[in-house]
Scaffold this motif. Structure first.
Motif, PDB file in Angstrom:
ATOM      1  N   HIS A 120       0.814  -1.217   0.000  1.00 42.52           N
ATOM      2  CA  HIS A 120       0.000   0.000   0.000  1.00 42.52           C
ATOM      3  C   HIS A 120       0.849   1.268   0.000  1.00 42.52           C
ATOM      4  O   HIS A 120       0.335   2.349  -0.333  1.00 42.52           O
ATOM      5  CB  HIS A 120      -0.933   0.022   1.211  1.00 42.52           C
ATOM      6  N   VAL A 121       2.114   1.168   0.384  1.00 44.48           N
ATOM      7  CA  VAL A 121       2.942   2.378   0.503  1.00 44.48           C
ATOM      8  C   VAL A 121       4.243   2.274  -0.294  1.00 44.48           C
ATOM      9  O   VAL A 121       5.138   3.104  -0.122  1.00 44.48           O
ATOM     10  CB  VAL A 121       3.254   2.688   1.987  1.00 44.48           C
ATOM     11  N   GLU A 122       4.351   1.282  -1.150  1.00 42.04           N
ATOM     12  CA  GLU A 122       5.627   1.066  -1.822  1.00 42.04           C
ATOM     13  C   GLU A 122       6.046   2.236  -2.705  1.00 42.04           C
ATOM     14  O   GLU A 122       7.240   2.452  -2.932  1.00 42.04           O
ATOM     15  CB  GLU A 122       5.576  -0.224  -2.654  1.00 42.04           C
ATOM     16  N   HIS A 123       5.098   3.034  -3.165  1.00 40.75           N
ATOM     17  CA  HIS A 123       5.427   4.188  -3.998  1.00 40.75           C
ATOM     18  C   HIS A 123       6.027   5.334  -3.182  1.00 40.75           C
ATOM     19  O   HIS A 123       6.609   6.264  -3.742  1.00 40.75           O
ATOM     20  CB  HIS A 123       4.167   4.694  -4.712  1.00 40.75           C
ATOM     21  N   ARG A 124       5.907   5.245  -1.845  1.00 43.16           N
ATOM     22  CA  ARG A 124       6.355   6.359  -0.998  1.00 43.16           C
ATOM     23  C   ARG A 124       7.809   6.210  -0.539  1.00 43.16           C
ATOM     24  O   ARG A 124       8.394   7.184  -0.051  1.00 43.16           O
ATOM     25  CB  ARG A 124       5.455   6.462   0.244  1.00 43.16           C
ATOM     26  N   TYR A 125       8.380   5.016  -0.670  1.00 46.22           N
ATOM     27  CA  TYR A 125       9.702   4.766  -0.080  1.00 46.22           C
ATOM     28  C   TYR A 125      10.639   4.062  -1.053  1.00 46.22           C
ATOM     29  O   TYR A 125      10.218   3.262  -1.884  1.00 46.22           O
ATOM     30  CB  TYR A 125       9.558   3.933   1.193  1.00 46.22           C
TER      31      TYR A 125
END
Length: 257
Positions: A118-123
């Motif tokens: 769900h957050v792989e695009h942020r890090y």
């Protein structure tokens, strides 16, 4: 997104120090970093001055959602630190109850993997600090990572903890059908002692190229940095411990190429 799990089935070997040191260096190299604390002792959480009891959500809430973990819960469990592009998913003591409460539920071994999706695009990098106990938490951390970093204190008893960790990796490998990439990191090295020298030699003899060919020395600056709630590289950038972690990070990044 690169996911590194920092694990060993022995405490006191430098897992949290390694996590924070690498996270700080990655952030300074322009990477977006998420540190995940899934150790009920919450050393990483306390390191950054976070009080989990004051938060609406922590890593526990992510695991409590089980296989139904969603984006909203995942994002709400992440706390921004005062350092740009360096975030933390804090731990709470409630994590210690997971195996008893939820360990038998289906899909519990892949909760963290689902949450990170769900957050792989942020890090750019995710570093996971793991408790020294084989259970739901360690299984999750091993299931979702591309590399396991195994800090090993350079003293004889630490070799026993490493043997247990290697057996765990073999066990998880069977279940997921894929071998883990791992790097053994000699820590708390004191060149003045025979124990450190002998242990380092045994590590190299038994595990060969899986052992990083450097070592992290004992350095009081690590403790001082913790007291100031700063990654070591921000507190004492030229200390011998930080310089060792810089060399380690360069080595690890080259492995990713």
């Amino acid at each position: 997104m690169h996911v590194w799990t920092i694990a060993n089935q022995k405490g006191g070997v430098g897992k949290t120090t390694t996590t924070v040191a690498l996270a700080g260096l990655l952030q300074q190299r322009g990477q977006r970093v998420l540190c995940i604390d899934i150790d009920p002792h919450a050393s990483l959480t306390f390191y950054f001055g976070i009080d989990a009891e004051e938060l609406d959500a922590t890593a526990y809430d992510v695991f409590a959602m089980g296989k139904n973990v969603d984006k909203e819960t995942t994002k709400s469990a992440i706390v921004a630190t005062e350092h740009e592009h360096l975030d933390v998913m804090p731990a709470s003591m409630a994590l210690a109850t997971l195996d008893r409460k939820l360990g038998t539920q289906g899909g519990m071994g892949l909760v963290l993997q689902r949450a990170l999706a769900h957050v792989e695009h942020r890090y750019d990098y995710v570093l996971i600090d793991v408790p020294p106990v084989l259970g739901v938490l360690m299984v999750n951390a091993l299931a979702c990572c591309e590399r396991v970093l195994i800090p090993v204190q350079t003293e004889p008893l630490a070799l026993k903890g490493l043997e247990r960790m290697m057996r765990t990796l073999a066990l998880i490998q069977k279940s997921r059908g894929q071998a883990h990439q791992y790097t053994i990191i000699p820590t708390l090295y004191d060149k003045r002692t025979r124990a450190s020298l002998d242990t380092y030699k045994k590590l190299a003899q038994r595990y060969g190229k899986s052992v990083w060919n450097g070592m992290i020395p004992i350095d009081t600056k690590f403790r001082d940095a913790s007291n100031e709630q700063l990654p070591p590289s921000m507190f004492a950038p030229q200390s011998r411990g930080v310089l060792a972690y810089q060399t380690l990070l360069t080595y690890l990044q080259q492995l990713n190429l």
